[in-house]
Write a protein that holds these residues in place. Structure first.
Motif, short mmCIF file in Angstrom:
data_model
loop_
_atom_site.label_atom_id
_atom_site.label_comp_id
_atom_site.label_asym_id
_atom_site.label_seq_id
_atom_site.Cartn_x
_atom_site.Cartn_y
_atom_site.Cartn_z
N LEU A 1 -44.65 -43.97 -13.60
CA LEU A 1 -45.52 -45.08 -13.70
C LEU A 1 -45.18 -46.04 -12.96
O LEU A 1 -45.76 -46.85 -12.14
N HIS A 2 -43.61 -46.48 -13.07
CA HIS A 2 -43.34 -47.87 -12.61
C HIS A 2 -43.29 -47.35 -10.92
O HIS A 2 -43.58 -48.37 -10.23
N VAL A 3 -42.91 -46.39 -10.52
CA VAL A 3 -42.88 -46.18 -8.78
C VAL A 3 -44.22 -46.41 -8.36
O VAL A 3 -44.51 -46.73 -7.39
N ILE A 4 -45.03 -45.60 -9.01
CA ILE A 4 -46.69 -45.72 -8.69
C ILE A 4 -47.00 -47.28 -8.44
O ILE A 4 -47.64 -47.61 -7.64
N ALA A 5 -46.63 -48.01 -9.60
CA ALA A 5 -47.25 -49.44 -9.87
C ALA A 5 -46.56 -50.65 -8.97
O ALA A 5 -47.15 -51.47 -8.88
N ASP A 6 -45.24 -49.99 -8.48
CA ASP A 6 -44.49 -51.00 -7.93
C ASP A 6 -45.22 -51.15 -6.32
O ASP A 6 -44.68 -50.42 -5.34
N ARG A 7 -46.12 -52.28 -6.30
CA ARG A 7 -46.56 -52.51 -4.99
C ARG A 7 -45.54 -53.10 -3.79
O ARG A 7 -45.77 -52.87 -2.61
N SER A 8 -44.57 -53.57 -4.19
CA SER A 8 -43.25 -54.13 -3.36
C SER A 8 -42.83 -52.62 -2.51
O SER A 8 -42.31 -53.05 -1.67
N ARG A 9 -42.92 -51.53 -3.12
CA ARG A 9 -42.45 -50.37 -2.39
C ARG A 9 -43.47 -49.85 -1.55
O ARG A 9 -43.17 -49.17 -0.54
N THR A 10 -44.72 -50.31 -1.54
CA THR A 10 -45.62 -49.63 -0.62
C THR A 10 -46.27 -50.56 0.22
O THR A 10 -47.00 -50.33 1.13
N ARG A 11 -45.89 -51.69 0.09
CA ARG A 11 -46.31 -53.15 0.93
C ARG A 11 -46.01 -52.73 2.39
O ARG A 11 -45.01 -52.51 2.86
N GLY A 12 -47.22 -52.67 3.36
CA GLY A 12 -47.00 -52.33 4.72
C GLY A 12 -46.50 -50.94 5.18
O GLY A 12 -46.46 -50.64 6.34
N LEU A 13 -46.55 -49.82 4.12
CA LEU A 13 -46.45 -48.40 4.68
C LEU A 13 -47.64 -47.95 5.29
O LEU A 13 -48.72 -48.26 5.10
N ASP A 14 -47.36 -47.29 6.52
CA ASP A 14 -48.60 -46.52 7.14
C ASP A 14 -48.99 -45.17 6.14
O ASP A 14 -48.47 -45.13 5.21
N HIS A 15 -50.03 -44.38 6.85
CA HIS A 15 -50.34 -43.36 6.04
C HIS A 15 -49.22 -42.42 5.68
O HIS A 15 -49.30 -41.93 4.78
N HIS A 16 -48.56 -42.16 6.76
CA HIS A 16 -47.55 -40.97 6.61
C HIS A 16 -46.43 -41.61 5.39
O HIS A 16 -46.16 -40.92 4.58
N GLY A 17 -46.14 -42.85 5.59
CA GLY A 17 -45.22 -43.43 4.75
C GLY A 17 -45.64 -43.35 3.16
O GLY A 17 -44.85 -43.30 2.04
N PHE A 18 -47.06 -43.87 2.96
CA PHE A 18 -47.56 -43.80 1.67
C PHE A 18 -47.62 -42.41 1.00
O PHE A 18 -47.36 -42.16 -0.31
N MET A 19 -47.96 -41.45 2.02
CA MET A 19 -48.01 -40.00 1.47
C MET A 19 -46.79 -39.60 0.68
O MET A 19 -46.54 -38.77 -0.17
N GLN A 20 -45.53 -39.94 1.61
CA GLN A 20 -44.12 -39.55 1.31
C GLN A 20 -43.90 -40.40 -0.03
O GLN A 20 -43.10 -39.95 -0.88
#
Length: 414
Positions: A196-215
């Motif tokens: 849940l933490h990893v999904i909710a942490d917006r600081s980890r997904t900020r600025g990711l492109d589509h490939h990065g978000f999928m990973q």
């Protein structure tokens, strides 16, 4: 004149340690650094007492009885194990986060009042006995606070969440190799909260492109699948047998055939076309689709939308590792099934944990799926878009600002 002595600050900021001066440990910047106009950073240290598997505190003068004796260590309701005192690094930051979890975050974890109360009572009792769980609870509370703040203030809480999760992981590794019936529930909760933490942490997904978000999403699912490997396979029946855990461990009973939209039934046709791939992929796809049907039937999506995370994270946990490997290989059938899960996530976007994850995942899949398979995404697209607001992912592979749409939509026809 003799040099004045002072009590050492073991958890002070790095700048004060370099200058060999006492730090008041005020966060995010201590008084010394504010006065000197210098940068201020705190290195989070895992308490040494983790080496014993518990965080303990030596009795202080304030913790002694009036007669000078030390109070007995409290036990839980069953008397089966001691509840350890919290650690000497406890500070007002921890108390703020603990209070926020009890008053706010726990209410976002489930829909029913008795389930929420379980997070405030039974879960907290487990956390008192297993400090790695307490640290993770505080980390999730920090994330929850961060989501409601502007970015210039949120970064402090994102940083605290990362520090606390690091401490939680350090303690968890000590217990990981010795799961037993006493610790199984705490370890299951911990694993779920980490995912849940990893999904909710917006600081980890900020600025990711589509490939990065999928990973990133695949990484989240791998973490959550660790629940089944580590705890559920061996200890699930033990957890389910404990009545005090039932508000969290029990899921609604519903068996096939499931009442789902015809667009979901079509996924069985998709699996029928994969026989050429061999029995292993077919089995992985069949299991993923069956569990997806269960999720839609049990939640009533897309007729209902939610503001909590209960049940929606069950699908990643139930899916097989083999299926996730097929997603990592970008197999079109695996991506199409995942796109329908993204649709379910979209109807949980009222939850601070999920937010725009569903539409971001759908756009990432749309960007990576071969155009020959694109028609399989028509139904998810129709339900999450209105008048073309779902952008063409192939035209904008760096899209990061996703529009959140009206959840009150009926089934689309194909």
């Amino acid at each position: 004149m003799p040099r004045r002595t002072h009590k050492k600050s073991r958890t002070g900021c790095g700048e004060c340690k370099k200058r060999h001066i006492k730090c008041d440990e005020h966060r995010p910047r201590c008084v010394n650094c504010v006065t000197a106009a210098s940068s201020c950073s705190f290195e989070y240290t895992t308490p040494a007492s983790y080496s014993s598997g518990h965080i303990t505190r030596a009795p202080s003068a304030s913790s002694r009885q009036l007669d000078g004796s030390t109070p007995a260590t409290p036990s839980d309701a069953s008397g089966s194990r001691p509840v350890q005192a919290f650690n000497t690094n406890l500070n007002l930051d921890h108390l703020e986060l603990f209070h926020h979890f009890l008053m706010d975050t726990a209410n976002t974890m489930a829909d029913e009042v008795h389930q929420r109360e379980c997070y405030k009572t039974i879960v907290i009792r487990e956390a008192m006995a297993y400090p790695f769980l307490m640290y993770q609870i505080l980390a999730v509370a920090a994330l929850h606070i961060a989501t409601g703040l502007p970015s210039d203030r949120a970064d402090h809480y994102y940083h605290r969440a990362t520090e606390l999760q690091s401490a939680a992981m350090a303690g968890f590794k000590i217990h990981e190799a010795r799961v037993d019936k006493k610790s199984a529930f705490a370890q299951m909760l911990f694993s779920v909260l980490v995912g849940l933490h990893v999904i909710a942490d917006r600081s980890r997904t900020r600025g990711l492109d589509h490939h990065g978000f999928m990973q990133h999403f695949v990484h989240c699912v791998r973490l959550m699948q660790g629940v089944r490997v580590l705890v559920v396979d061996d200890w699930w029946e033990e957890i389910r047998s404990r009545p005090e855990f039932s508000p969290i461990s029990q899921t609604p009973s519903l068996g096939p055939p499931y009442d789902v939209p015809p667009q979901l039934e079509r996924l069985k046709d998709l699996i029928g076309n994969t026989a050429r791939l061999g029995p292993e992929p077919v089995a992985a796809y069949t299991k993923a689709v069956d569990h997806l049907h269960w999720l839609f039937a049990i939640t009533g999506v897309p007729h209902r939308s939610y503001e909590t995370v209960r049940l929606v994270l069950a699908w990643p946990i139930r899916s097989s590792s083999e299926y996730l490997t097929l997603v990592e290989q970008r197999r079109p059938e695996a991506l199409i099934i995942l796109a329908h899960y993204a649709l379910a996530l979209h109807f949980y976007r009222g939850s601070w944990v999920i937010s725009d994850s569903g539409i971001r995942l759908l756009n990432a899949i749309d960007a990576e799926l071969n155009p020959d398979w694109s028609s399989w995404l028509d139904w998810p697209r129709e339900l999450v878009s209105s008048a073309g607001t779902l952008q063409d992912a192939r035209q904008d592979t760096n899209m990061t600002n996703m529009q959140i749409l009206d959840p009150q939509l009926e089934y689309a026809t194909t």
